[in-house]
Design a protein around this motif. Structure first.
Motif, PDB file in Angstrom:
ATOM      1  N   VAL A  41       0.831  -1.203   0.000  1.00 53.96           N
ATOM      2  CA  VAL A  41       0.000   0.000   0.000  1.00 53.96           C
ATOM      3  C   VAL A  41       0.870   1.259   0.000  1.00 53.96           C
ATOM      4  O   VAL A  41       0.631   2.220  -0.721  1.00 53.96           O
ATOM      5  N   PHE A  44       1.136   4.376  -2.812  1.00 52.31           N
ATOM      6  CA  PHE A  44       1.041   5.819  -2.588  1.00 52.31           C
ATOM      7  C   PHE A  44       2.097   6.555  -3.375  1.00 52.31           C
ATOM      8  O   PHE A  44       1.847   7.518  -4.068  1.00 52.31           O
ATOM      9  N   MET A  98      -5.530   0.173  -4.989  1.00 55.59           N
ATOM     10  CA  MET A  98      -5.821   0.614  -3.636  1.00 55.59           C
ATOM     11  C   MET A  98      -6.965  -0.193  -3.053  1.00 55.59           C
ATOM     12  O   MET A  98      -6.918  -0.673  -1.929  1.00 55.59           O
ATOM     13  N   VAL A 121      -6.988   7.785   1.322  1.00 57.89           N
ATOM     14  CA  VAL A 121      -5.916   7.594   0.340  1.00 57.89           C
ATOM     15  C   VAL A 121      -5.744   8.846  -0.495  1.00 57.89           C
ATOM     16  O   VAL A 121      -4.632   9.320  -0.751  1.00 57.89           O
TER      17      VAL A 121
END
Lengths: 748, 216
Positions: free
Chosen positions: A14, A18, A85, A108
């Motif tokens: 994750v 990003f 995501m 997010v």
């Protein structure tokens, strides 16, 4: 240990995502510089171009030209990363249980926005045009196409009252009170006039379908509440559109006359009814087109999508309510289209709609987060806090007040718990944000936007996260997981007719009377035009039954196919008996003769080919009824084998008194839906009949003989009927089971 | 029963109201309707129902009309059919369709459910043996599909048979090879429609009955 490793892997994945997301935005600008340099290198060449080309550039084996594909590349990358995501969240299970997905996605978006901002770049913002034209329609179409019509029409009055009166109340209450608040000296917002406040009120007052869907999806609340909140969020679009345009026009003009207000009311009716009309027209067109698509099945889904999208766009052209148009189009089109299109097209439509709406939703929430970080803000404590408080207050007051009035007219009253959920489920979302974004005035706009975003965040985060524990705490009725039951369908229809009849006897023209009239109109006129072939005469009960049969046949095929056997065993409550039966059945399947197959295939084709599975649950990401993607012909072949098998194993007994009455009639099915009966006196044997009923999962329709060696009586029954005349039926297991069974299968 | 009653004066409404749960105004309105249907007579006969044109296109018309003359619906111990009914019986049958009054305790809800489901059961169980046999159930489905011609008849049998199987599987579960399923008893029926919210679905609005069009 393994779990922890997986989880930490999930976290790092994750995190990496990003960074990549942020990087993509950065690379968006970088190549602009890149492409500059080759062009400067080009310049010296033309100078020498006129001379005989003394030196030629070496042929470029590998070149870099990002500008060429920039836009589609970035769009694809964004969508890809947004979906990754979404995947990523499910690796971290504990979080996704507590926090609804929408919150995680906004989060997010915030993070990515923060990263981009830290790198001093400009992040993409939720452009209103992008939102209204590309992101919103798939979600609405998905919702509208799979709208549960029965629940919706039964509660239509309530939904309309909430949507129209409730939204109006919200808008004026919030707008008016905010104006009063703005008069407070300490706030320093005295420059905001009444009309601007009312405009702000109308933007913030509408319950948002995207947010409602996203949150309510996961809590599986009972159908009534779901349809109330969701229906309200859909239908209030007309009110929002009218109010928004009204106040926007007038905030420039400065004053409002009574005539303008009257025009506003008229405009409301025009917008809503006009939107519905546009939707209905396109829906009928779509249904009519689908009547002729029997030769080009591949493009059938496209018709559905395009007609619906056109309905939306056409409504938007005239400033009518696009959402209502889209819903009307989907609702009108669906029954006829489903009767006409092939099964594969139906699956395609379902999958595509869910896919698009899923992508849209994800993107919307991420962009919302991004825009929050990016957008110029004008934070004003008093304005924002009061907005928030007033929104909540007006929602609660509105719901309570309206329910009090509505309950006088409802058969099933709304309880306090219901009212609480309806009030609490009034979430605001991206529509409010986009409408705010469309405002032109920049000073007030930023302040409004900040307040809107705060309200959205509060409703989505706080209300979205707490609604699930609250639903548990208050023990609100959940959605009942009911399998499609033929008995319930029979009784639903029976009740419909019964209540219509009783209503007629009383002379009371109620809900049922008009529904009945509409159904009859539909059957005599509309269906003939819009449905191809003989399907147009098929009553609903028969279609339902065919769908159920189809489903059972498919499940049997699934259980019959060796590769899938273990998983199906786990799914159906696996017992040893069942397993042995499955294996036994598999062997039986192979012995059917060819001629019989062809015969059966023809018959079953007439009954089964064009049937569909009806979605009982309108859960948006739930596709539980389609286990297969196999080639149709192969599936059909196996289905028919299995179908025949199943039918032969189906048999029932009729009347009761074994000892008292001499004749016991027994009944047995043949695949062609014929039922034979006979009297016991004619049969060589008398005695017990077997019934082995099984639930409609179809996985175990053979009767239950514990030993695999003693197969069902059905094959024997069928066999014996061969020996007897067709008007007789047959009986129970005799001694030579295996022999008869093989005779049966080979001779047929 | 079967005793003829003279048209009840408003003072007798109190009795009826207590028995059936209707309010005085509802009883008054229904009485008006009764008199209209029976052509100002004290009793209603089966032929009187033919005067309702909308009812003619209803597929289960006969069963609905039968239900009005079925003594099982008048009282718990009633049996058999009558040829004419008075206003009280008319009202009692109608009371099965009264919307539930909120709030209900669980027992009240249960008893309301039982009452309504009993009515439905009686409609299906035409020979009054306490069980819905396969033949009777088939008849029900055939009636429902009676508008679709020949295709309907065969499929009706298939549907009814599948439905019986389903009932049997829900009620009895796994059966031994020498058992057979006789018919749907009232308990099985209850179990079958356990998830069916009959208390709210099976109700007609008797509220705004002033809008009756008496000419129909």
């Amino acid at each position: 240990m393994a779990v922890r490793a997986a989880r930490s892997a999930g976290f790092t994945a994750v995190l990496l995502l990003f960074l990549v997301l942020a990087g993509s935005a950065w690379t968006g600008d970088a190549p602009a510089a890149h492409n500059g340099t080759p062009s400067t290198q080009e310049d010296p060449d033309p100078h020498h171009g006129t001379n005989a080309t003394n030196h030629r550039k070496a042929f470029p084996v590998l070149a870099f030209n990002y500008d060429h594909v920039r836009k589609p590349f970035e769009i694809s990358l964004w969508i890809l990363l947004a979906l990754l995501m979404k995947l990523g969240f499910h690796i971290i299970p504990r979080v996704s249980h507590v926090v609804p997905e929408s919150c995680l996605l906004i989060f997010v978006g915030l993070l990515v926005g923060g990263v981009i901002k830290a790198m001093d770049e400009k992040a993409p913002v939720l452009d209103s045009k992008l939102f209204f034209l590309y992101l919103l329609p798939p979600i609405i179409l998905d919702a509208g196409y799979f709208l549960p019509i029965r629940a919706f029409t039964e509660n239509m009055g309530t939904i309309l009252v909430f949507a129209v009166v409730g939204t109006l109340w919200n808008a004026f209450f919030v707008g008016g009170m905010m104006f009063a608040v703005c008069q407070i000296e300490a706030a320093q917002v005295g420059h905001v006039d009444l009309l601007s406040c009312l405009l702000f009120g109308s933007i913030i007052s509408a319950v948002d379908p995207v947010a409602v869907l996203a949150v309510f999806e996961e809590i599986h609340i009972n159908e009534l509440l779901h349809i109330l909140v969701f229906g309200e969020s859909l239908l209030n679009d007309a009110v929002t559109v009218v109010l928004y345009h009204l106040f926007e026009e007038f905030s420039h003009a400065g004053t409002v006359t009574v005539g303008d207000a009257f025009l506003g009311v008229v405009s409301f009716f025009v917008v809503s009814l006009g939107g519905i009309l546009v939707g209905v027209i396109y829906g009928v067109l779509g249904a009519f087109t689908s009547r002729f698509t029997s030769h080009s099945r591949v493009i059938e889904p496209l018709f559905v999508f395009l007609y619906s999208y056109m309905a939306y766009l056409s409504a938007e052209v005239f400033h009518l309510s696009g959402i209502m148009s889209l819903i009307a189009c989907g609702v009108v089109m669906r029954p006829y289209v489903e009767a006409n299109i092939s099964h594969k097209s139906y699956t395609t439509i379902k999958y595509f709609l869910k896919m698009w709406s899923s992508v849209s939703e994800t993107l919307i929430f991420i962009f919302l987060g991004l825009s929050t970080v990016e957008g110029p803000h004008n934070w004003n404590w008093i304005f924002v806090i009061f907005t928030l408080v007033l929104c909540l207050l007006s929602r609660v007051l509105g719901v309570v007040g309206l329910t009090f009035i509505i309950n006088k007219f409802r058969i099933v009253k709304l309880t306090k718990k219901d009212q609480f959920i309806v009030a609490y489920g009034g979430l605001r979302g991206a529509i409010a944000f986009s409408l705010g974004f469309l405002l032109t005035d920049s000073e007030k706009k930023h302040m409004f936007l900040t307040a809107i975003i705060t309200v959205i965040f509060f409703t989505v985060f706080v209300q979205g996260m707490t609604i699930r524990p609250l639903v548990d705490l208050l023990a609100v009725k959940r959605k009942k997981e009911s399998k499609a039951s033929i008995n319930e369908e029979i009784h639903t229809q029976f009740l419909d007719h019964l209540l219509t009849g009783i209503g007629d006897i009383c002379g009371h023209y109620g809900h049922h009377h008009w529904k009945d009239k509409l159904n009859r109109f539909n059957k005599t006129y509309v269906k003939k035009w819009l449905i191809a072939g003989e399907r147009s005469n098929e009553p609903q009960l028969i279609s339902f039954y065919n769908k159920m049969e189809m489903k059972q046949a498919m499940m049997l095929v699934e259980s019959g196919s060796a590769a899938k056997l273990p998983s199906v065993m786990a799914a159906a409550s696996a017992q040893n008996i069942q397993q042995q039966r499955e294996e036994a059945r598999q062997q039986k399947l192979l012995k059917i003769s060819k001629t019989r197959e062809a015969e059966i295939r023809k018959v079953l084709r007439a009954n089964l080919q064009k049937t569909r599975q009806r979605l009982r649950s309108y859960s948006r990401h739930d596709l539980f009824m389609d286990p297969f993607e196999e080639d149709m012909s192969e599936v059909r072949f196996r289905k028919q084998k299995v179908e025949m098998e199943r039918r032969m194993s189906h048999y029932l007994t009729v009347p009761a008194k074994r000892q008292e009455t001499p004749s016991v009639r027994k009944v047995w099915f043949e695949p062609e839906h014929k039922v034979y009966t006979y009297d016991d006196s004619q049969s060589p044997r008398s005695g017990a009949i077997q019934l082995n009923p099984r639930p409609s999962d179809g996985a175990a329709l053979l009767d239950g003989s514990p030993q695999g060696s003693e197969p069902s009586a059905a094959p024997q029954s069928a066999d014996q009927s061969e020996r007897q005349k067709p008007s007789r039926c047959l009986s129970d297991p005799g001694p030579n089971e295996d022999e008869e069974e093989s005779i049966f299968f080979s001779s047929r | 029963m079967g005793t003829l009653q003279s048209s009840p004066a408003p003072s007798e409404y109190a009795d009826l109201s207590e028995k059936t749960g209707f309010s005085f105004e509802q009883i008054g309105v229904l009485h008006k309707r009764f008199r209209h249907l029976s052509h100002n007579d004290n009793v209603l006969r089966k032929e009187d129902f033919n005067g309702i044109p909308d009812l003619a296109s209803n597929p289960i018309r006969t069963q609905i009309v039968e239900a009005f003359f079925d003594q099982r619906n008048f009282s718990k111990d009633g049996d058999g059919k009558v040829d004419e009914i008075g206003f009280e019986e008319f009202l009692v049958v109608m009371s099965h369709f009264r919307p539930p009054s909120l709030p209900m305790t669980d027992e009240q809800r249960d008893s309301v459910r039982k009452e309504k489901l009993r009515f439905l059961f009686n409609m299906h169980d035409s020979d009054n043996d306490g069980m819905i046999t396969l033949e009777e159930y088939r008849h029900v489905v055939e009636e429902l599909l009676s508008r679709s011609g020949a295709l309907g008849k065969e499929t009706a049998k298939g549907i009814a048979d599948a439905a019986m199987l389903e009932v049997a599987s829900i009620s009895v579960g796994h059966m031994e090879p020498d058992e057979f399923y006789e018919g749907i008893t009232f308990d099985h029926f209850l179990k079958l429609l356990a998830t069916f919210e009959i208390e709210s679905k099976m109700s007609v609005r008797f509220l705004n009955m002033d809008t009756i069009t008496l000419c129909k």
